[in-house]
Design an enzyme around this catalytic site. Structure first.
Site, PDB file in Angstrom:
ATOM      1  N   HIS A 172       0.819  -1.220   0.000  1.00 65.02           N
ATOM      2  CA  HIS A 172       0.000   0.000   0.000  1.00 65.02           C
ATOM      3  C   HIS A 172       0.854   1.271   0.000  1.00 65.02           C
ATOM      4  CE1 HIS A 172       0.380  -0.367   4.509  1.00 65.02           C
ATOM      5  NE2 HIS A 172       0.503   0.939   4.386  1.00 65.02           N
ATOM      6  N   ASP A 209       0.173  -7.787   1.629  1.00 71.93           N
ATOM      7  CA  ASP A 209       0.528  -6.368   1.585  1.00 71.93           C
ATOM      8  C   ASP A 209       2.048  -6.172   1.608  1.00 71.93           C
ATOM      9  OD1 ASP A 209      -0.204  -3.677   1.362  1.00 71.93           O
ATOM     10  OD2 ASP A 209       0.003  -3.360   3.508  1.00 71.93           O
ATOM     11  N   GLY A 289       3.497   6.963   7.868  1.00 74.17           N
ATOM     12  CA  GLY A 289       4.865   7.152   7.412  1.00 74.17           C
ATOM     13  C   GLY A 289       5.781   6.048   7.900  1.00 74.17           C
ATOM     14  N   ASN A 290       5.389   5.371   9.004  1.00 72.29           N
ATOM     15  CA  ASN A 290       6.148   4.221   9.505  1.00 72.29           C
ATOM     16  C   ASN A 290       5.911   2.980   8.648  1.00 72.29           C
ATOM     17  OD1 ASN A 290       6.018   5.423  12.729  1.00 72.29           O
ATOM     18  ND2 ASN A 290       7.840   4.328  12.036  1.00 72.29           N
ATOM     19  N   SER A 291       4.843   2.979   7.896  1.00 73.50           N
ATOM     20  CA  SER A 291       4.446   1.784   7.171  1.00 73.50           C
ATOM     21  C   SER A 291       5.556   1.302   6.245  1.00 73.50           C
ATOM     22  CB  SER A 291       3.193   2.063   6.343  1.00 73.50           C
ATOM     23  OG  SER A 291       2.651   0.870   5.859  1.00 73.50           O
ATOM     24  N   GLY A 348      -9.348 -26.064  -3.925  1.00 72.22           N
ATOM     25  CA  GLY A 348     -10.636 -25.708  -4.503  1.00 72.22           C
ATOM     26  C   GLY A 348     -11.829 -26.000  -3.631  1.00 72.22           C
TER      27      GLY A 348
END
Length: 556
Positions: A172, A209, A289-291, A348
């Protein structure tokens, strides 16, 4: 009658004379007093200074630096150089622009790679919106793709794991970005226009992510080591390093508060959806901002990647989440592979994530998974597995629950075979099931395309150059006297073509000295272009015959 007047006048003159005399006398007395007081004070002060003996006072001495027992500073010195600042730029796009790779999350099926029953489908982008709310775009603009939106800038962090410039961060952080810049800890802060070193995306995995990006470097870069997140214990000290609110090189400390946390925002029906995101929870301060920055243990190794927070104030409230290092390592190794994507196994089926203990008692099992739906043409269907069967073992190993089944199956190679033990009407059975590709299985279930594969562009130059082209109209072709070439029908703002001045209506007759005769030859030439290639276009004037010009630049 005159005598009284004279007497009165004389008296008045005397009063005036005495008043002036009195006034001058008072002023003189005050002046003498002030002067005497000043002299006396000065004498007293001087007397005090001369009589006080301070020869026994010792000067203050700054001690030599000492290493504190917690060792935080040593860890920061060790790993800090490998933590980077990432800032991205999203250029304005028309509202009709197609969503490209790295866009919003798709809803995930609840099979061994999806996790819930068929009613637990999340609306597209729910989880990504959750991340974006705290990290992916919090530094500027909204998440709109509308044509009226201007440039959007976002901020994040990352850490170098390979001295050749490979960096791990959150998907992200780079999602939707047209330009990505990286600043090392040794790079000057600079000002506007000094964004950093350009980076390219190697691969992304939306399910976890995680993204891998790369910067070019002539010298080996400092790196940070990944630890074993399975060994991390609740209560262990950890450090979060990153660039919260654009404040680079920020370090916060805390402990591991919990492990194996799921933080999915529920779908409208209240059922959690994401299957592959089980986080380390920490109270180390994590902010926008730490992400993408590392969560480091006391051995100086990465045990997690800071990803999200729970907050009501857009700031840290002591509940942060980091993707475990073991998951990061597995995903990274697949993303740097030839296909630059993560391939997960699937058999499946779909199943219910949580169920009452009464269900276990009635159906006669203490651990396992009840099959809810069997996907047609999937491995389980071909092996004879039916809805209502209870899967209790994999290759002879008893499984605990759906998470256990998912983790085992998804880690297996596509095309391999697994032996499933299952109960049907209380009787024990086994079946050999072939592992399929989860992405393709999911596409079959939802009817949506496989989002992990690179989409085919209708115009080969739209992605690389930022233009779409078409055949030159016959009337214009005869007017300028050319038989071949293509005409530019659209230029994406901020793209390579836009930056070098390639405008709408431009007629292209050659690229890099290769003739462009039609759309097919144009696409064939463009398909060979790579990042850092010099690209030169031969442009034919649309108003004058045989007037060529040359426009070029270096692909980002």
């Amino acid at each position: 009658m005159d005598t009284p007047k004279n007497t009165s006048s004389t008296l008045l003159e005397r009063v005036r004379t005495h008043r002036l005399t009195t006034t001058f006398t008072l002023l003189a007395t005050l002046s003498v007093g002030i002067l005497a007081g000043s002299i006396l004070t000065r004498n007293v002060s001087g007397k005090e200074q001369s009589e006080v003996n301070s020869t026994d006072a010792k000067p203050l001495v700054i001690p030599s630096p000492v290493a504190l027992s917690n060792g935080f500073s040593q860890i920061v010195k060790q790993v800090g150089p490998a933590v980077v600042n990432i800032n991205t730029e999203e250029l304005p796009k028309p509202s009709s622009n197609k969503r490209r790779r790295g866009g919003q999350r798709l809803p995930q099926p609840s099979d061994p790679n999806g996790g819930g029953d068929d009613d637990s489908q999340q609306s597209p982008g729910d989880m990504q919106d959750f991340f974006n709310r705290f990290f992916g775009g919090g530094q500027g603009g909204d998440d709109s793709d509308g044509g009226a939106a201007g440039e959007r800038r976002a901020l994040g962090s990352g850490f170098i794991v390979d001295p050749r410039g490979y960096i791990i961060t959150n998907n992200h952080v780079v999602d939707k970005a047209d330009k990505i810049y990286v600043k090392l800890s040794t790079d000057p802060d600079g000002g506007p226009g000094d964004e950093g070193r350009p980076a390219t995306v190697i691969g992304v995995d939306k399910d976890t992510d995680i993204a891998v990006i790369k910067i070019d470097t002539k010298e080996p870069l400092p790196t940070i080591k990944l630890g074993n997140s399975d060994g991390a214990q609740v209560g262990d000290w950890v450090l979060a390093i990153g660039s919260p609110f654009a404040l680079s090189k920020t370090v916060t400390a805390g402990i591991i508060s919990a492990k194996n946390r799921s933080i999915d925002e529920p779908s409208p029906n209240g059922v959690s959806q994401t299957q592959f995101q089980r986080f380390i929870q920490t109270d180390a301060a994590i902010n926008p901002g730490n992400s993408g920055g590392p969560l480091v243990d006391m051995a100086g190794q990465v045990v997690g990647m800071n990803t999200a927070i729970y907050t009501q104030s857009m700031g840290s409230q002591g509940v942060g989440f980091a993707m475990p290092a073991n998951i990061i390592a597995s995903v990274y190794n697949m993303l740097i592979g030839p296909e630059h994507k993560v391939v997960r196994g699937s058999i499946g089926i779909q199943f219910q994530v949580a169920q009452s203990s009464a269900v276990n008692r009635v159906y006669g099992f203490s651990s396992g998974v009840i099959v809810g739906v069997v996907t047609p043409n999937g491995g389980a269907a071909k092996a004879g597995i039916q809805a209502g069967d209870v899967i209790v073992s994999i290759d002879g190993r008893n499984i605990k629950d759906g998470d256990d089944l998912v983790n085992d199956i998804s880690a297996r190679h596509v095309g391999s075979t697994v032996k499933l033990g299952y109960l049907r009407d209380g009787k024990q059975n086994t079946a050999n099931v072939t592992i399929g590709d989860r992405a393709k299985t999911y596409a079959d279930i939802t009817g949506q395309p496989d989002d992990t594969s690179t989409p085919q562009e209708t115009d080969a130059g739209e992605g690389k150059l930022g233009i779409t082209v078409s055949a030159i109209p016959a009337s214009l072709s005869s007017k300028v006297g050319i038989k071949g070439g293509v005409i530019v029908t659209n230029v994406r703002p901020g793209s390579f073509a836009d930056e070098i001045g390639l405008g709408k209506g431009t007629i292209i007759t050659a690229i890099n000295r290769k003739p462009v005769t039609d759309e097919t030859s144009y696409r064939a030439i463009v398909s060979t272009l790579k990042s850092k290639d010099d690209v030169v276009f031969v442009i034919q004037s649309p108003i004058q015959k045989n007037l060529n010009s040359y426009v070029g630049g270096t692909l980002p």
